[in-house]
Each structure stands twice: as C-alpha cells, then as structure tokens.
Design an enzyme around this catalytic site. Sequence first.
Site, PDB file in Angstrom:
ATOM      1  N   ASN A 164     -10.870  -2.757 -35.964  1.00 35.36           N
ATOM      2  CA  ASN A 164     -11.167  -4.035 -35.326  1.00 35.36           C
ATOM      3  C   ASN A 164     -10.132  -4.385 -34.265  1.00 35.36           C
ATOM      4  O   ASN A 164      -8.948  -4.100 -34.405  1.00 35.36           O
ATOM      5  CB  ASN A 164     -11.235  -5.152 -36.372  1.00 35.36           C
ATOM      6  CG  ASN A 164     -12.408  -4.951 -37.312  1.00 35.36           C
ATOM      7  OD1 ASN A 164     -13.316  -4.194 -36.994  1.00 35.36           O
ATOM      8  ND2 ASN A 164     -12.380  -5.599 -38.454  1.00 35.36           N
ATOM      9  N   HIS A 170      -7.867   0.970 -32.606  1.00 30.83           N
ATOM     10  CA  HIS A 170      -8.655   0.760 -31.383  1.00 30.83           C
ATOM     11  C   HIS A 170      -8.069  -0.339 -30.507  1.00 30.83           C
ATOM     12  O   HIS A 170      -8.772  -0.894 -29.662  1.00 30.83           O
ATOM     13  CB  HIS A 170     -10.111   0.429 -31.740  1.00 30.83           C
ATOM     14  CG  HIS A 170     -10.873   1.606 -32.279  1.00 30.83           C
ATOM     15  ND1 HIS A 170     -12.091   1.503 -32.908  1.00 30.83           N
ATOM     16  CD2 HIS A 170     -10.567   2.930 -32.282  1.00 30.83           C
ATOM     17  CE1 HIS A 170     -12.505   2.712 -33.277  1.00 30.83           C
ATOM     18  NE2 HIS A 170     -11.594   3.588 -32.913  1.00 30.83           N
TER      19      HIS A 170
HETATM   20  P1  NAD Z   1     -20.228  -1.287 -37.248  1.00 32.56           P
HETATM   21  O1  NAD Z   1     -20.755  -2.533 -36.628  1.00 32.56           O
HETATM   22  O2  NAD Z   1     -20.741   0.014 -36.731  1.00 32.56           O
HETATM   23  O3  NAD Z   1     -20.536  -1.327 -38.797  1.00 32.56           O
HETATM   24  C1  NAD Z   1     -20.312  -2.490 -39.544  1.00 32.56           C
HETATM   25  C2  NAD Z   1     -20.559  -2.154 -40.999  1.00 32.56           C
HETATM   26  O4  NAD Z   1     -20.201  -3.292 -41.752  1.00 32.56           O
HETATM   27  C3  NAD Z   1     -22.005  -1.800 -41.336  1.00 32.56           C
HETATM   28  O5  NAD Z   1     -22.038  -0.651 -42.158  1.00 32.56           O
HETATM   29  C4  NAD Z   1     -22.503  -3.028 -42.112  1.00 32.56           C
HETATM   30  O6  NAD Z   1     -23.405  -2.665 -43.144  1.00 32.56           O
HETATM   31  C5  NAD Z   1     -21.209  -3.541 -42.715  1.00 32.56           C
HETATM   32  N1  NAD Z   1     -21.211  -4.986 -42.945  1.00 32.56           N
HETATM   33  C6  NAD Z   1     -21.785  -5.951 -42.207  1.00 32.56           C
HETATM   34  N2  NAD Z   1     -21.537  -7.163 -42.747  1.00 32.56           N
HETATM   35  C7  NAD Z   1     -20.774  -6.938 -43.848  1.00 32.56           C
HETATM   36  C8  NAD Z   1     -20.209  -7.797 -44.838  1.00 32.56           C
HETATM   37  N3  NAD Z   1     -20.359  -9.117 -44.796  1.00 32.56           N
HETATM   38  N4  NAD Z   1     -19.499  -7.227 -45.844  1.00 32.56           N
HETATM   39  C9  NAD Z   1     -19.351  -5.877 -45.911  1.00 32.56           C
HETATM   40  N5  NAD Z   1     -19.874  -5.021 -45.004  1.00 32.56           N
HETATM   41  C10 NAD Z   1     -20.574  -5.555 -43.993  1.00 32.56           C
HETATM   42  O7  NAD Z   1     -18.673  -1.384 -37.173  1.00 32.56           O
HETATM   43  P2  NAD Z   1     -17.578  -0.283 -37.185  1.00 32.56           P
HETATM   44  O8  NAD Z   1     -17.976   0.859 -38.045  1.00 32.56           O
HETATM   45  O9  NAD Z   1     -16.315  -1.003 -37.461  1.00 32.56           O
HETATM   46  O10 NAD Z   1     -17.613   0.160 -35.640  1.00 32.56           O
HETATM   47  C11 NAD Z   1     -16.473   0.319 -35.021  1.00 32.56           C
HETATM   48  C12 NAD Z   1     -16.356  -0.228 -33.602  1.00 32.56           C
HETATM   49  O11 NAD Z   1     -16.719  -1.579 -33.391  1.00 32.56           O
HETATM   50  C13 NAD Z   1     -14.891  -0.218 -33.299  1.00 32.56           C
HETATM   51  O12 NAD Z   1     -14.703   0.545 -32.162  1.00 32.56           O
HETATM   52  C14 NAD Z   1     -14.441  -1.669 -33.073  1.00 32.56           C
HETATM   53  O13 NAD Z   1     -13.421  -1.729 -32.103  1.00 32.56           O
HETATM   54  C15 NAD Z   1     -15.701  -2.314 -32.646  1.00 32.56           C
HETATM   55  N6  NAD Z   1     -15.873  -3.745 -33.001  1.00 32.56           N
HETATM   56  C16 NAD Z   1     -14.868  -4.525 -33.472  1.00 32.56           C
HETATM   57  C17 NAD Z   1     -15.129  -5.851 -33.847  1.00 32.56           C
HETATM   58  C18 NAD Z   1     -14.006  -6.718 -34.337  1.00 32.56           C
HETATM   59  O14 NAD Z   1     -12.859  -6.524 -33.927  1.00 32.56           O
HETATM   60  N7  NAD Z   1     -14.282  -7.693 -35.220  1.00 32.56           N
HETATM   61  C19 NAD Z   1     -16.412  -6.360 -33.754  1.00 32.56           C
HETATM   62  C20 NAD Z   1     -17.435  -5.531 -33.266  1.00 32.56           C
HETATM   63  C21 NAD Z   1     -17.142  -4.222 -32.885  1.00 32.56           C
END
Ligand code: NAD
Length: 233
Positions: free
Chosen positions: A88, A105
Amino acid sequence: MKVVVLTGAGISAESGLATFRDADGLWEGHHPEDVATPEAFAADRSLVQRFYDERRAGLGRVAPNAAHVALARLEETLGDDLFLVTQNIDDLHERGGSRRVHHMHGELGVAWCVACDRRTTWGGTLIDEPDCPSCGTAALRPDVVWFGEMPYGMDDIHRALFSCDLFVSIGTSGVVYPAAGFVDYAHAGGSRTLELNLERAANSDFHESRQGAATALVPAWVDEVIALHAARA
Ligand code: NAD
C-alpha cells in the site's frame, strides 16, 4: 517467533480506500495501466499527477481501522521479530501506530525528484509541477513504484521471508508480482503460511486460508499470536 506480514489494498478497504481492481477492473475509474506505469506518466503527465494528488488528498479523509491498529499491537509484542511489508502507498499503518513499515511500492506522502534523486515528504500537490526543494528543478513525481519498476527493499524482504517462522498475507489478491510470489519464498525457507482475505487469493497456496473482513480476522489472529508469545515467555 519471527513473523513476516504482507498487506495489500484489502486491509485499507474498510477505511474507505478503493482496492486496486474493483469489480469493474478499474482503480478509482482508471485502467491501472493508464495511471501506474512510467509510459502512462510520459504520455499524460498531468493525468497521472492529478490521479496521485487526489489519492494523497484522500488520505486526510480516512482513518486507520482495527486491522491496522492490531498490527501495531503485534509490533509492540514482537518488536524486530515482526517484519511488516506493505504494497500500500497509503499511510494507514503508520497512523495506526506501526513504526517499522516497509513500503515496497513507495508512499503517496513522498515526492521523488528524478533530477537529483532526493526524496521529500510531500503533503501537497504535484499537478502544478513545483520545484524540488533540494535542487530547484521541476522534476518531481510521486514516490510510488509503477508496473515495470523495481519495488523497494527486495533484498531485505527476501532475507526476512527466508528466515521467518510464519508468513501472513492480508488483503492482497495475489496477482501483482513480486509480492504474489512471497508465499513461495516463505515455503522455500520452511515457514508456515497463512492467508487472511475476503476470498482466496489467486496464488492461494497457503497452509491455511481464513476468509473474512480484515477488521474481524486480523485482530483475532493478532490476539492468538500474542497469547502464544506470552505462553512461551
Ligand atoms: P488488490 O486490489 O488487487 O486486491 C485486494 C484484495 O483484498 C482482494 O483479494 C480482495 O478480496 C481483498 N479485500 C477487499 N476488501 C477486503 C477486506 N475488507 N478485508 C480483507 N480483504 C479484503 O490489491 P493488491 O493485491 O494490494 O494490489 C496491489 C497494488 O494496488 C499495489 O501496487 C498498491 O500500490 C496498489 N494500491 C494501493 C492502495 C492503498 O495504498 N490503499 C489502494 C489501491 C491500490
């Protein structure tokens, strides 16, 4: 007990931050390849700067949730035996109380000057192409790792994965590499592996997989580890 925890966008979902690919395959209305590649930045710099400016501004409207806070509690118990690595780019682990967070990241709250290579804590915008506070060149970009770029701290991460007793993956879909391959490194090093996620991840080859919301699963798991730690002490 040495523990490596990997977190993904799912841990911040209940704080109100959109995950990477929502059901429509978009990240906040954009195709990931349009906002998260060096090529996209070269092709439409303003669009990419605005996208991350909006994400950075959005951090002020959200707060850490019970899962972030529980991991800070785990750090208090395990100290250096906890290695927390996150995909994140938000700052919710730090605001939840974690002190040692490996942002593989990068971070929304940091600007990187590609002219002088300095990093600067950044709370404002980059769309206006401000000068770098170090060298005065207008060459700042968000210090986030895009597709095709090398994630940060991989040597330390691999070392931690090979030498841990337990690897736990929280709220990550298991499709973005290299993080999706961490479970294989952990298995190669002989550690136990656990997944905490809403649904089984694409790379779900864990010894144990628990399905549910991070705010429910993570505090409960942290309680288990702390109780085990106390029993062994
Ligand atoms: P992803 O979006 O691909 O996957 C998210 C996962 O979290 C899914 O498997 C989903 O089922 C699960 N999920 C959703 N809500 C949930 C909850 N309440 N409790 C438990 N699990 C839950 O995300 P990823 O695999 O982290 O993808 C990585 C990329 O996304 C990174 O490069 C990152 O930099 C970027 N990113 C970061 C943020 C952030 O900083 N918050 C937000 C969006 C994307």
